[in-house]
Enzyme design. Structure first.
Site, PDB file in Angstrom:
ATOM      1  N   ARG A   1       0.857  -1.196   0.000  1.00 38.59           N
ATOM      2  CA  ARG A   1       0.000   0.000   0.000  1.00 38.59           C
ATOM      3  C   ARG A   1       0.894   1.249   0.000  1.00 38.59           C
ATOM      4  O   ARG A   1       2.133   1.157   0.009  1.00 38.59           O
ATOM      5  CB  ARG A   1      -0.917   0.009   1.226  1.00 38.59           C
ATOM      6  CG  ARG A   1      -0.162   0.182   2.517  1.00 38.59           C
ATOM      7  CD  ARG A   1      -1.073   0.124   3.732  1.00 38.59           C
ATOM      8  NE  ARG A   1      -0.373   0.586   4.908  1.00 38.59           N
ATOM      9  CZ  ARG A   1      -0.668   0.252   6.152  1.00 38.59           C
ATOM     10  NH1 ARG A   1      -1.669  -0.582   6.380  1.00 38.59           N
ATOM     11  NH2 ARG A   1       0.017   0.738   7.164  1.00 38.59           N
TER      12      ARG A   1
ATOM     13  N   ASP B   1       5.988  -7.593   1.363  1.00 41.15           N
ATOM     14  CA  ASP B   1       5.285  -6.980   2.502  1.00 41.15           C
ATOM     15  C   ASP B   1       4.830  -8.079   3.444  1.00 41.15           C
ATOM     16  O   ASP B   1       4.839  -9.262   3.080  1.00 41.15           O
ATOM     17  CB  ASP B   1       4.065  -6.175   1.991  1.00 41.15           C
ATOM     18  CG  ASP B   1       3.680  -5.020   2.914  1.00 41.15           C
ATOM     19  OD1 ASP B   1       3.283  -5.285   4.062  1.00 41.15           O
ATOM     20  OD2 ASP B   1       3.792  -3.863   2.489  1.00 41.15           O
TER      21      ASP B   1
ATOM     22  N   ASP C   1       8.926 -10.311   5.988  1.00 41.68           N
ATOM     23  CA  ASP C   1       9.048  -9.442   7.158  1.00 41.68           C
ATOM     24  C   ASP C   1      10.489  -8.948   7.144  1.00 41.68           C
ATOM     25  O   ASP C   1      11.424  -9.752   7.289  1.00 41.68           O
ATOM     26  CB  ASP C   1       8.755 -10.242   8.437  1.00 41.68           C
ATOM     27  CG  ASP C   1       8.866  -9.381   9.688  1.00 41.68           C
ATOM     28  OD1 ASP C   1       9.581  -8.354   9.660  1.00 41.68           O
ATOM     29  OD2 ASP C   1       8.258  -9.749  10.707  1.00 41.68           O
ATOM     30  N   VAL C   2      10.673  -7.637   6.974  1.00 44.53           N
ATOM     31  CA  VAL C   2      12.029  -7.109   6.767  1.00 44.53           C
ATOM     32  C   VAL C   2      12.946  -7.305   7.964  1.00 44.53           C
ATOM     33  O   VAL C   2      14.160  -7.169   7.857  1.00 44.53           O
ATOM     34  CB  VAL C   2      12.022  -5.602   6.375  1.00 44.53           C
ATOM     35  CG1 VAL C   2      11.341  -5.387   5.041  1.00 44.53           C
ATOM     36  CG2 VAL C   2      11.411  -4.730   7.467  1.00 44.53           C
TER      37      VAL C   2
ATOM     38  N   ASN D   1      11.659   0.453   1.631  1.00 41.86           N
ATOM     39  CA  ASN D   1      10.578   1.410   1.890  1.00 41.86           C
ATOM     40  C   ASN D   1       9.751   1.048   3.136  1.00 41.86           C
ATOM     41  O   ASN D   1       9.220   1.936   3.795  1.00 41.86           O
ATOM     42  CB  ASN D   1       9.681   1.450   0.642  1.00 41.86           C
ATOM     43  CG  ASN D   1       8.340   2.093   0.907  1.00 41.86           C
ATOM     44  OD1 ASN D   1       8.224   3.305   0.949  1.00 41.86           O
ATOM     45  ND2 ASN D   1       7.306   1.274   1.116  1.00 41.86           N
TER      46      ASN D   1
ATOM     47  N   TYR E   1      10.940   7.427  15.688  1.00 44.02           N
ATOM     48  CA  TYR E   1      10.893   7.411  14.214  1.00 44.02           C
ATOM     49  C   TYR E   1      12.066   8.189  13.643  1.00 44.02           C
ATOM     50  O   TYR E   1      12.755   7.752  12.716  1.00 44.02           O
ATOM     51  CB  TYR E   1       9.551   8.004  13.777  1.00 44.02           C
ATOM     52  CG  TYR E   1       9.295   8.018  12.289  1.00 44.02           C
ATOM     53  CD1 TYR E   1       8.999   6.855  11.596  1.00 44.02           C
ATOM     54  CD2 TYR E   1       9.322   9.219  11.568  1.00 44.02           C
ATOM     55  CE1 TYR E   1       8.749   6.875  10.225  1.00 44.02           C
ATOM     56  CE2 TYR E   1       9.075   9.256  10.213  1.00 44.02           C
ATOM     57  CZ  TYR E   1       8.783   8.074   9.541  1.00 44.02           C
ATOM     58  OH  TYR E   1       8.533   8.101   8.188  1.00 44.02           O
TER      59      TYR E   1
ATOM     60  N   LYS F   1      15.102   6.996  11.200  1.00 43.90           N
ATOM     61  CA  LYS F   1      15.246   7.557   9.846  1.00 43.90           C
ATOM     62  C   LYS F   1      16.580   8.299   9.668  1.00 43.90           C
ATOM     63  O   LYS F   1      17.113   8.343   8.560  1.00 43.90           O
ATOM     64  CB  LYS F   1      14.054   8.474   9.525  1.00 43.90           C
ATOM     65  CG  LYS F   1      12.732   7.720   9.379  1.00 43.90           C
ATOM     66  CD  LYS F   1      12.773   6.773   8.183  1.00 43.90           C
ATOM     67  CE  LYS F   1      11.463   6.063   7.948  1.00 43.90           C
ATOM     68  NZ  LYS F   1      11.522   5.157   6.786  1.00 43.90           N
TER      69      LYS F   1
END
Ligand SMILES: NC(=O)c1ccc[n+]([C@@H]2O[C@H](COP(=O)([O-])OP(=O)(O)OC[C@H]3O[C@@H](n4cnc5c(N)ncnc54)[C@H](O)[C@@H]3O)[C@@H](O)[C@H]2O)c1
Length: 260
Positions: free
Chosen positions: A16, A37, A60-61, A87, A152, A156
């Site tokens: 998505r 994903d 699952d990353v 991503n 977060y 990042k």
């Protein structure tokens, strides 16, 4: 422009939002895309809608074994991996005292360790090809601080630093590593906090309107930046942070000064 014919691109978090738009954009440029994903039904639907050449992998990353399986399966089916777009990410909104340690760790695990595992997983294929492009989706929260996003923001900033160091390591193997620092994305990511944010709607609008280009940034613009970094058009570009933020991190806007 920036054709990606015969290239294979693996995009995480592609069920998505931004990831789905990146997958569509790269496919439109001619790439065979692998959408990965944890949301299996949604991801399969997006892959089916893209059609020819698009595949879905459950991934699952945070799990090394998932990466091994997804990369092996991609190489088995398509023979190469030219582009990896890291991503997939998760968000938590809350001041530091409202960010429990397990939540902080989870954000680092998905948003920073995930891209590290993904990079390791594609290295051997990209090295043997002598070429590859890895793109991290960071954020303006990976360039400057903001209240309520400490976990977060840490994740990042982290992924952006990882991109710069690996860009130095891998350039001689023909592999480029860059970050796109997005100032917007899909609505689902922030949806769980929408009720709590509603009283501050006016301030959120002002935050977006104080940019060089006022307002939000469409997800297509983020995907276009990834498309550029995935393509040969950016062959001389590695280790950069490309802000797609309407100038939010470029400077300050002072209302009225344009009349001076
Ligand atoms: N939404 C925003 O406002 C915004 C702003 C700036 C940057 N970004 C960045 O853009 C990127 C895409 O975000 P989005 O807006 O599309 O968010 P989103 O929540 O809509 O999509 C994220 C996707 O990642 C997947 N995902 C989460 N954990 C995963 C895991 N462990 N393994 C595999 N997949 C996983 C989710 O299932 C989802 O499909 C992220 O890197 C995000 O940090 C988003």
């Amino acid at each position: 422009m920036f054709r990606l014919d015969d290239r294979v691109a693996l995009v995480t978090g592609a069920a998505r939002g931004v990831g789905a738009t990146i997958a569509k954009t790269l496919a439109q440029a001619g790439a065979k895309v692998v959408l990965a994903d944890i949301l299996v039904a949604e991801g399969e639907k997006v892959a089916a809608a893209i059609g020819d050449g698009a595949r879905f992998e459950s991934l699952d990353v945070t799990k090394e074994e998932d990466w091994t399986r997804a990369v092996d399966s991609t190489l088995g089916a398509l023979g190469r991996i030219d582009v990896l777009v890291n991503n997939a990410a998760v968000l938590h909104m809350g001041c530091v005292e409202n960010t429990p340690p397990d939540v902080f760790r989870r954000l680092l695990e998905v948003n920073t360790v995930g891209p590290y595992l993904g990079t390791r997983a594609v290295l051997s294929a990209m090295k043997s090809q002598g070429k590859g492009s890895i793109v991290m989706i960071s954020s303006i929260d990976g360039l400057v601080g903001m209240n309520a996003v400490s976990a977060y923001s840490a994740s990042k900033f982290g992924v952006r630093g990882f991109a710069k160091a690996t860009a130095m390591e891998l350039g001689r193997s023909g592999i480029r590593v860059n970050s796109v620092c997005a100032a917007g994305g899909g609505p689902e990511m922030t949806a769980p906090w929408l009720d709590k944010m509603m009283p501050f709607l006016e301030h959120m609008q002002a935050y977006m309107d104080d940019r060089g280009i006022p307002g939000g940034v469409p997800v297509e613009q983020i995907a276009n930046a990834v498309h550029y970094l995935a393509s040969d058009a950016s062959d001389g570009v590695t280790g950069i942070d490309l802000p797609v933020d309407g100038g939010a991190t470029a400077g300050k806007w002072i209302e009225g000064f344009n009349t001076l």
